[in-house]
Motif scaffolding. Structure first.
Motif, PDB file in Angstrom:
ATOM      1  N   LEU A 311      64.858   6.456 -12.517  1.00 51.90           N
ATOM      2  CA  LEU A 311      65.923   6.951 -13.380  1.00 51.90           C
ATOM      3  C   LEU A 311      65.457   8.195 -14.137  1.00 51.90           C
ATOM      4  O   LEU A 311      66.171   9.194 -14.216  1.00 51.90           O
ATOM      5  CB  LEU A 311      66.316   5.844 -14.361  1.00 51.90           C
ATOM      6  N   ARG A 312      64.222   8.151 -14.655  1.00 53.78           N
ATOM      7  CA  ARG A 312      63.688   9.321 -15.387  1.00 53.78           C
ATOM      8  C   ARG A 312      63.578  10.514 -14.449  1.00 53.78           C
ATOM      9  O   ARG A 312      63.910  11.649 -14.804  1.00 53.78           O
ATOM     10  CB  ARG A 312      62.307   8.989 -15.973  1.00 53.78           C
ATOM     11  N   ALA A 314      65.362  11.061 -11.728  1.00 51.95           N
ATOM     12  CA  ALA A 314      66.702  11.550 -11.392  1.00 51.95           C
ATOM     13  C   ALA A 314      67.254  12.421 -12.513  1.00 51.95           C
ATOM     14  O   ALA A 314      67.898  13.453 -12.275  1.00 51.95           O
ATOM     15  CB  ALA A 314      67.636  10.380 -11.120  1.00 51.95           C
ATOM     16  N   GLN A 315      67.002  11.995 -13.758  1.00 54.10           N
ATOM     17  CA  GLN A 315      67.482  12.785 -14.902  1.00 54.10           C
ATOM     18  C   GLN A 315      66.784  14.149 -14.937  1.00 54.10           C
ATOM     19  O   GLN A 315      67.399  15.182 -15.203  1.00 54.10           O
ATOM     20  CB  GLN A 315      67.230  12.018 -16.208  1.00 54.10           C
ATOM     21  N   LEU A 318      68.225  16.391 -12.246  1.00 52.93           N
ATOM     22  CA  LEU A 318      69.534  16.916 -12.632  1.00 52.93           C
ATOM     23  C   LEU A 318      69.375  18.114 -13.566  1.00 52.93           C
ATOM     24  O   LEU A 318      70.062  19.138 -13.417  1.00 52.93           O
ATOM     25  CB  LEU A 318      70.330  15.799 -13.314  1.00 52.93           C
ATOM     26  N   THR A 319      68.442  17.995 -14.506  1.00 51.47           N
ATOM     27  CA  THR A 319      68.209  19.095 -15.451  1.00 51.47           C
ATOM     28  C   THR A 319      67.830  20.376 -14.706  1.00 51.47           C
ATOM     29  O   THR A 319      68.370  21.458 -14.980  1.00 51.47           O
ATOM     30  CB  THR A 319      67.078  18.712 -16.432  1.00 51.47           C
ATOM     31  N   ASP A 322      70.743  21.815 -12.650  1.00 51.62           N
ATOM     32  CA  ASP A 322      71.729  22.507 -13.496  1.00 51.62           C
ATOM     33  C   ASP A 322      71.260  23.925 -13.850  1.00 51.62           C
ATOM     34  O   ASP A 322      72.064  24.790 -14.203  1.00 51.62           O
ATOM     35  CB  ASP A 322      71.977  21.707 -14.789  1.00 51.62           C
ATOM     36  N   ASP A 357      60.601   5.741 -22.043  1.00 50.24           N
ATOM     37  CA  ASP A 357      61.365   6.844 -21.395  1.00 50.24           C
ATOM     38  C   ASP A 357      60.953   8.221 -21.906  1.00 50.24           C
ATOM     39  O   ASP A 357      60.580   8.382 -23.033  1.00 50.24           O
ATOM     40  CB  ASP A 357      62.868   6.680 -21.655  1.00 50.24           C
TER      41      ASP A 357
END
Lengths: 357, 208
Positions: A311-312, A314-315, A318-319, A322, A357
């Motif tokens: 999850l970390r 993937a985040q 995404l950053t 972007d 996290d």
């Protein structure tokens, strides 16, 4: 990249896009093999039993479709030609001006060809020759077809030894050998046509070439000094009747543009129209000028075999995406098992398992 | 800087000596060793040693601006290059050769063994003769002796190899010598330098 630049340039000169079909009747090419230079055509039998061909050329399709009304058309199409022992898809774009071809049309097309080379970037040379001037010499020296073909071959390779050989074989005389040798030496700015060719041709023979040089000087501006007279660029006089062009860009060992005035092609196809045009060989251009990539993605983010790590990761991915970056996100175990790992611009990042996290 | 592809071997050494006399010397080139590229900044030349049959490829594809290749290689590979000067060295001839008692029975296709299929095909097409080409890579002379072919198309220099194998020249159809070739695009951007090389070599060539 180059395709869009060229299409915009063609449109700025008033050409509209024309799309041809991928397949054509084989007969169209069978009857015009000389125009194609290579007589091997990728053909197949269509479902209705007719013999079709994968287009080896666009010009023939455009002339076939042209009526007597003038047209200025451009295209960006794939053609299918033999290359290195097999058929290959070759991307090219070009223009065709069909209709009444006058001095202004020739000058404008030449300027467009020069601007097309300029659009590719870097130093360029547009070579022009006048096949009708060469024909004038063939008539002056009363050369037959066989001798004329051999002279054209010698001119195309600036081969004075071959011209001497033709003289020894009695196919041309000493006076014509001297003239053709002088012609093969010509490489001068086209605006200096009168000076460059004055020793070879009579003034009335040069009238059209000198007029063309004047038209070009008037409308080419600074581009005129990149346009050179060069009689080593020749083509079949069965189709081409006057102006012939070939473009070179520094760093690309092969010509990237060729074309000219080819009134004899529509004439052979039973049409009473003139025609002038050129093609740019995009595959050749991109092969030498397109920036070579040295990596596949900007970054690789791997995660340990752990849901929170995934999850970390993937985040984080995404950053970066972007921000416009290309990111490969993958479990480390999978990445380690890959045989052909993509090359990353940045160091591979691993998000560990466990922890906060 | 002009890049010049020289053929490895005797011909390349001979041509280099002409270029050196013409002012394009590069003494390092003659030193023993495995180095393949040599530069003389002052003279504005860089030399490469390449396989003779590859010179045309290097020049046509612009890896070399200029090169030296035999007319046999040029005719066989037909590169799209300028052929600017006959260097007058490496003289020999492309010939049809066969047994001294050879009789051409035109009722059947002629079997021709050769390393030069394109040259052989063009020669017999110009005579309207139907042929069966057998492409070989070496020792062409034994082909008619063993019955593999009726004749051969091959390079003949002194003719001693043919004579020693009981063969004779039946037709001498292409004079061969070393030629200076140039990439067409390179010529357009480096005309002055290339013309300089040709102008410097020409007086030496007429003495050959």
């Amino acid at each position: 990249m180059f395709e869009r630049k060229l299409c915009d340039l063609f449109e700025s000169f008033g050409y509209r896009e024309y799309k041809t079909s991928r397949f054509e009747s084989y007969d169209l090419y069978a009857g015009n093999r000389d125009f194609l230079k290579n007589d091997r055509i990728a053909a197949f039998t269509d479902l209705d039993g007719s013999l079709k061909a994968l287009k080896p050329d666009v010009t023939l399709s455009i002339i076939k479709a042209s009526e007597s009304a003038p047209e200025k058309l451009y295209y960006c199409e794939s053609v299918y030609r033999p290359k290195d022992g097999t058929f290959a898809e070759i991307r090219q774009c070009g223009v065709e001006h069909v209709g009444r071809i006058d001095a202004a049309a020739r000058a404008e097309l030449t300027v467009l060809a020069a601007r097309s080379l300029k659009a590719l970037g870097g130093r360029y040379v547009l070579s022009v020759s006048f096949l009708d001037l060469i024909e004038t010499l063939f008539s002056r020296f009363d050369l037959d077809q066989a001798a004329g073909d051999k002279v054209l071959s010698a001119l195309s390779s600036k081969n004075k030894t071959a011209l001497a050989g033709l003289r020894s074989a009695g196919m041309i005389g000493a006076d014509s050998e001297e003239v053709f040798c002088a012609l093969s030496d010509v490489f001068a700015p086209v605006t200096e046509a009168a000076e460059a060719l004055g020793e070879i041709f009579a003034p009335d023979e040069l009238r059209e070439a000198v007029g063309f040089a004047g038209d070009l000087a008037a409308c080419a501006g600074a581009d005129a000094d990149r346009i050179f007279l060069d009689f080593s660029i020749v083509n079949s006089m069965d189709y081409y009747n006057g102006l012939y062009l070939q473009g070179s860009v520094e760093g690309i060992p092969f010509p990237v543009l060729s074309g000219g005035e080819y009134d004899r092609l529509p004439e052979r196809m039973g049409k009473k129209i003139g025609a002038v045009g050129f093609a740019v060989y995009l595959d050749t251009v991109e092969s030498y000028l397109a920036r070579r990539k040295s990596y596949a993605v900007d970054r690789v983010i791997l995660y340990a075999d752990d849901e929170r790590a995934a999850l970390r990761a993937a985040q984080a991915a995404l950053t970066f995406r972007d921000r416009g970056q290309k990111v490969l996100l993958m479990a480390k175990k999978e990445y380690d098992a890959m045989k052909n790992r993509p090359v990353s611009r940045d160091v591979v990042t691993v998000v560990p398992g466990g922890g906060d996290d | 800087m002009i890049d010049i592809a020289l053929p490895k071997g005797r011909l390349g050494q001979t041509v280099y000596s002409l270029l050196a006399q013409a002012g394009y010397e590069c003494p390092e080139l003659l030193e023993p060793g495995r180095k393949l590229t040599f530069t003389n900044e002052a003279a504005g030349v860089r030399y490469f040693w390449v396989k003779p049959s590859d010179v045309c490829v290097y020049v046509e594809r612009g890896a070399a601006d200029v090169g030296v290749a035999g007319k046999d290689i040029i005719e066989e590979h037909a590169p799209d290059v300028y052929e600017l000067l006959d260097l007058g060295v490496g003289r020999c001839a492309m010939c049809v050769a066969g047994p001294s008692d050879f009789y051409d029975d035109t009722e059947r296709a002629l079997r021709v063994a050769t390393k030069f299929p394109r040259i052989a095909r063009a020669h017999y097409e110009s005579r309207g003769r139907d042929i069966d080409i057998i492409k070989l890579h070496g020792s062409i002379e034994i082909a008619p002796i063993l019955g593999l072919s009726d004749v051969i198309v091959d390079i003949v220099e002194t003719g001693s190899t043919l004579r020693e194998n009981g063969l004779v020249v039946l037709d001498r159809f292409l004079e061969i010598s070393a030629r200076l070739i140039c990439n067409k695009t390179s010529y357009r951007f480096n005309k002055a330098q290339v013309d300089g090389v040709v102008a410097s070599l020409s007086p030496l060539v007429t003495q050959q």
